[in-house]
Design a protein around this motif. Structure first.
Motif, PDB file in Angstrom:
ATOM      1  N   GLN A  21      29.198  37.213  43.551  1.00 52.02           N
ATOM      2  CA  GLN A  21      29.491  36.460  42.337  1.00 52.02           C
ATOM      3  C   GLN A  21      30.708  37.045  41.638  1.00 52.02           C
ATOM      4  OE1 GLN A  21      26.197  36.231  39.630  1.00 52.02           O
ATOM      5  NE2 GLN A  21      27.147  34.668  38.320  1.00 52.02           N
ATOM      6  N   ASP A  22      31.565  36.152  41.149  1.00 52.53           N
ATOM      7  CA  ASP A  22      32.760  36.550  40.384  1.00 52.53           C
ATOM      8  C   ASP A  22      33.606  37.583  41.141  1.00 52.53           C
ATOM      9  OD1 ASP A  22      32.494  34.852  38.270  1.00 52.53           O
ATOM     10  OD2 ASP A  22      31.387  36.268  37.020  1.00 52.53           O
ATOM     11  N   LEU A  23      33.875  37.309  42.396  1.00 58.14           N
ATOM     12  CA  LEU A  23      34.631  38.262  43.213  1.00 58.14           C
ATOM     13  C   LEU A  23      36.016  38.529  42.643  1.00 58.14           C
ATOM     14  CD1 LEU A  23      33.577  37.164  46.799  1.00 58.14           C
ATOM     15  CD2 LEU A  23      33.648  39.524  45.983  1.00 58.14           C
ATOM     16  N   ILE A  24      36.713  37.469  42.269  1.00 53.65           N
ATOM     17  CA  ILE A  24      38.081  37.656  41.783  1.00 53.65           C
ATOM     18  C   ILE A  24      38.073  38.367  40.440  1.00 53.65           C
ATOM     19  CG2 ILE A  24      40.103  36.416  40.916  1.00 53.65           C
ATOM     20  CD1 ILE A  24      39.791  34.440  43.152  1.00 53.65           C
ATOM     21  N   ARG A  25      37.214  37.963  39.541  1.00 54.06           N
ATOM     22  CA  ARG A  25      37.160  38.603  38.219  1.00 54.06           C
ATOM     23  C   ARG A  25      36.799  40.081  38.350  1.00 54.06           C
ATOM     24  NH1 ARG A  25      34.847  33.469  36.277  1.00 54.06           N
ATOM     25  NH2 ARG A  25      36.211  32.613  34.641  1.00 54.06           N
ATOM     26  N   LYS A  26      35.830  40.407  39.184  1.00 49.53           N
ATOM     27  CA  LYS A  26      35.419  41.805  39.331  1.00 49.53           C
ATOM     28  C   LYS A  26      36.523  42.644  39.972  1.00 49.53           C
ATOM     29  CE  LYS A  26      30.429  41.143  39.327  1.00 49.53           C
ATOM     30  NZ  LYS A  26      29.143  41.258  40.037  1.00 49.53           N
ATOM     31  N   PHE A  27      37.224  42.060  40.916  1.00 50.51           N
ATOM     32  CA  PHE A  27      38.337  42.793  41.526  1.00 50.51           C
ATOM     33  C   PHE A  27      39.414  43.109  40.502  1.00 50.51           C
ATOM     34  CE2 PHE A  27      42.509  42.475  43.783  1.00 50.51           C
ATOM     35  CZ  PHE A  27      42.430  43.675  44.473  1.00 50.51           C
ATOM     36  N   VAL A  28      39.742  42.131  39.667  1.00 56.87           N
ATOM     37  CA  VAL A  28      40.775  42.328  38.655  1.00 56.87           C
ATOM     38  C   VAL A  28      40.351  43.387  37.647  1.00 56.87           C
ATOM     39  CG1 VAL A  28      41.957  41.224  36.714  1.00 56.87           C
ATOM     40  CG2 VAL A  28      41.804  40.037  38.911  1.00 56.87           C
ATOM     41  N   VAL A  29      39.118  43.330  37.168  1.00 58.35           N
ATOM     42  CA  VAL A  29      38.637  44.308  36.191  1.00 58.35           C
ATOM     43  C   VAL A  29      38.563  45.698  36.812  1.00 58.35           C
ATOM     44  CG1 VAL A  29      36.685  44.973  34.731  1.00 58.35           C
ATOM     45  CG2 VAL A  29      37.396  42.577  34.851  1.00 58.35           C
ATOM     46  N   PHE A  30      38.127  45.774  38.085  1.00 56.17           N
ATOM     47  CA  PHE A  30      38.046  47.061  38.767  1.00 56.17           C
ATOM     48  C   PHE A  30      39.424  47.707  38.881  1.00 56.17           C
ATOM     49  CE2 PHE A  30      38.069  49.719  42.564  1.00 56.17           C
ATOM     50  CZ  PHE A  30      36.953  50.524  42.368  1.00 56.17           C
ATOM     51  N   VAL A  31      40.425  46.909  39.264  1.00 56.87           N
ATOM     52  CA  VAL A  31      41.788  47.433  39.400  1.00 56.87           C
ATOM     53  C   VAL A  31      42.337  47.858  38.047  1.00 56.87           C
ATOM     54  CG1 VAL A  31      44.166  46.781  39.964  1.00 56.87           C
ATOM     55  CG2 VAL A  31      42.312  46.151  41.509  1.00 56.87           C
ATOM     56  N   ASP A  32      42.068  47.077  37.015  1.00 52.67           N
ATOM     57  CA  ASP A  32      42.550  47.426  35.673  1.00 52.67           C
ATOM     58  C   ASP A  32      41.965  48.762  35.218  1.00 52.67           C
ATOM     59  OD1 ASP A  32      43.822  46.928  33.082  1.00 52.67           O
ATOM     60  OD2 ASP A  32      41.775  46.564  32.361  1.00 52.67           O
ATOM     61  N   ASN A  33      40.681  48.958  35.435  1.00 58.83           N
ATOM     62  CA  ASN A  33      40.066  50.235  35.055  1.00 58.83           C
ATOM     63  C   ASN A  33      40.584  51.384  35.897  1.00 58.83           C
ATOM     64  OD1 ASN A  33      37.659  49.962  32.951  1.00 58.83           O
ATOM     65  ND2 ASN A  33      37.645  48.122  34.206  1.00 58.83           N
ATOM     66  N   LYS A  60      49.789  45.641  37.575  1.00 61.49           N
ATOM     67  CA  LYS A  60      48.632  46.512  37.337  1.00 61.49           C
ATOM     68  C   LYS A  60      48.105  47.069  38.662  1.00 61.49           C
ATOM     69  CE  LYS A  60      46.935  47.066  33.893  1.00 61.49           C
ATOM     70  NZ  LYS A  60      47.030  48.081  32.841  1.00 61.49           N
ATOM     71  N   LEU A  61      48.154  46.265  39.707  1.00 61.01           N
ATOM     72  CA  LEU A  61      47.716  46.729  41.019  1.00 61.01           C
ATOM     73  C   LEU A  61      48.584  47.885  41.501  1.00 61.01           C
ATOM     74  CD1 LEU A  61      45.919  46.443  43.509  1.00 61.01           C
ATOM     75  CD2 LEU A  61      47.479  44.666  44.351  1.00 61.01           C
ATOM     76  N   ILE A  62      49.874  47.801  41.296  1.00 64.51           N
ATOM     77  CA  ILE A  62      50.772  48.893  41.685  1.00 64.51           C
ATOM     78  C   ILE A  62      50.446  50.156  40.892  1.00 64.51           C
ATOM     79  CG2 ILE A  62      53.176  49.666  41.662  1.00 64.51           C
ATOM     80  CD1 ILE A  62      53.985  46.767  42.230  1.00 64.51           C
ATOM     81  N   ASP A  63      50.142  49.995  39.602  1.00 68.26           N
ATOM     82  CA  ASP A  63      49.767  51.156  38.791  1.00 68.26           C
ATOM     83  C   ASP A  63      48.501  51.822  39.340  1.00 68.26           C
ATOM     84  OD1 ASP A  63      51.906  50.651  37.136  1.00 68.26           O
ATOM     85  OD2 ASP A  63      50.730  49.593  35.616  1.00 68.26           O
ATOM     86  N   ALA A  64      47.507  51.016  39.723  1.00 71.14           N
ATOM     87  CA  ALA A  64      46.268  51.575  40.260  1.00 71.14           C
ATOM     88  C   ALA A  64      46.526  52.289  41.591  1.00 71.14           C
ATOM     89  CB  ALA A  64      45.233  50.469  40.441  1.00 71.14           C
ATOM     90  N   ILE A  65      47.403  51.717  42.412  1.00 70.78           N
ATOM     91  CA  ILE A  65      47.736  52.358  43.691  1.00 70.78           C
ATOM     92  C   ILE A  65      48.416  53.701  43.448  1.00 70.78           C
ATOM     93  CG2 ILE A  65      49.210  52.166  45.737  1.00 70.78           C
ATOM     94  CD1 ILE A  65      48.635  49.172  45.750  1.00 70.78           C
TER      95      ILE A  65
END
Length: 289
Positions: free
Chosen positions: A126-138, A221-226
């Motif tokens: 459930q909410d795969l895209i939303r959870k991925f985005v929030v996970f990367v942001d954190n 944001k993804l680059i920042d997390a990487i």
């Protein structure tokens, strides 16, 4: 040669006519002058010499002067190396469902990518895209929120070896808990991962805006997390733990001061960590192009 003959074709006719006239005069002279005795002179026979027919040569118009041919300057063929090849036309992006209705499509794509494996079972439903985005942001902010992870947590508990003075050593067998997740991340190519990112970019950006970011795209944001993950040190020696409460912590203050995503990578073990970081490095290189 045929042109010269045609122009002078009347000349032989003139010569033939003159020859016939001379021959007729000569024959007449021999026929009537055989005796030396005078005889009554007959009336002279007048032999009319046929007038030669003369056909004037055709008038040849003088040839028009031909303008000199200017030499043609040699033109060097174009250097094909300097002509850029046309870029192949990019296929149009497929129509995407609404963000709230996107789970079925994402799960279908993941099942195709990981066909024949059990890897797709590790993803949440459930909410795969939303959870991925929030996970990367954190993760980019240094936090680790398992409740927003797009994959389920390991079913096995961490294993430790008890020591003296309430200290513990992280059992190396605990690293295997993360093998399926590392395989999940490593078994598909970087191009495939980026293709999926490109496909779902509109929905990723939409989910990113939902949590308050309107001035930049999700990819930044993804680059920042990487970058945070790539800065994680690799620990080859035994890892000491303490248990001041219900949760284990690193005994080394420097390790304990690392961000949540960095400590997670260390708990995966050095081999798994290096595999993940190698793939993240490849993805980052493509994202910044």
């Amino acid at each position: 040669m045929s042109e010269a003959i045609n122009k002078n074709s009347s000349t032989p006719l003139v010569l033939v006519g003159a020859g016939i006239a001379i021959l007729a005069v000569g024959v007449g002279y021999l026929a009537f002058s055989g005796d030396e005795q005078e005889k009554p002179q007959p009336a002279p026979v007048v032999v009319e010499t046929p007038k030669p027919t003369y056909t004037p040569p055709p008038v040849v118009q003088p040839a028009k002067p031909v303008a000199p041919i200017e030499p043609v300057a040699e033109v060097s063929p174009p250097d094909t190396a300097d002509i850029p090849e046309p870029e192949p036309a990019k296929p149009p992006k497929p129509e995407l469902p609404d963000l709230n209705m996107s789970d079925n499509l994402v799960q279908t794509d993941l099942s195709q990518v990981y066909s024949g494996t059990q890897a797709s079972n590790l993803f949440v439903n459930q909410d795969l895209i939303r959870k991925f985005v929030v996970f990367v942001d954190n993760a980019a902010n240094g936090d680790l929120m398992q409740s927003h992870a797009p994959v389920s947590a390991p079913s096995d508990n961490i294993k430790v070896v008890a020591g003296e003075d309430n200290t513990y050593t992280l059992d190396a067998s605990s690293f295997k808990r993360y093998d399926p997740y590392v395989s999940l991340f490593s078994m598909i190519s970087t191009d495939t991962l980026l293709d999926m990112m490109n496909k779902y970019q509109p929905l990723l950006d939409e989910a990113y805006q939902e949590i308050g970011y309107t001035d930049q795209g999700f990819v930044n944001k993804l680059i920042d997390a990487i970058d945070v993950a790539l800065a994680t040190p690799v620990i080859e020696k035994e890892i000491k733990l303490v248990a001041p409460s219900a949760m284990y912590k690193f005994a080394d203050p420097e390790l304990e001061s690392l961000s949540g995503i960095q400590k997670l990578l260390i708990r995966m073990g050095p081999k798994n960590q290096l595999k993940v970081q190698a793939r993240l490095e490849q993805i980052r290189s493509e994202l910044i192009k």
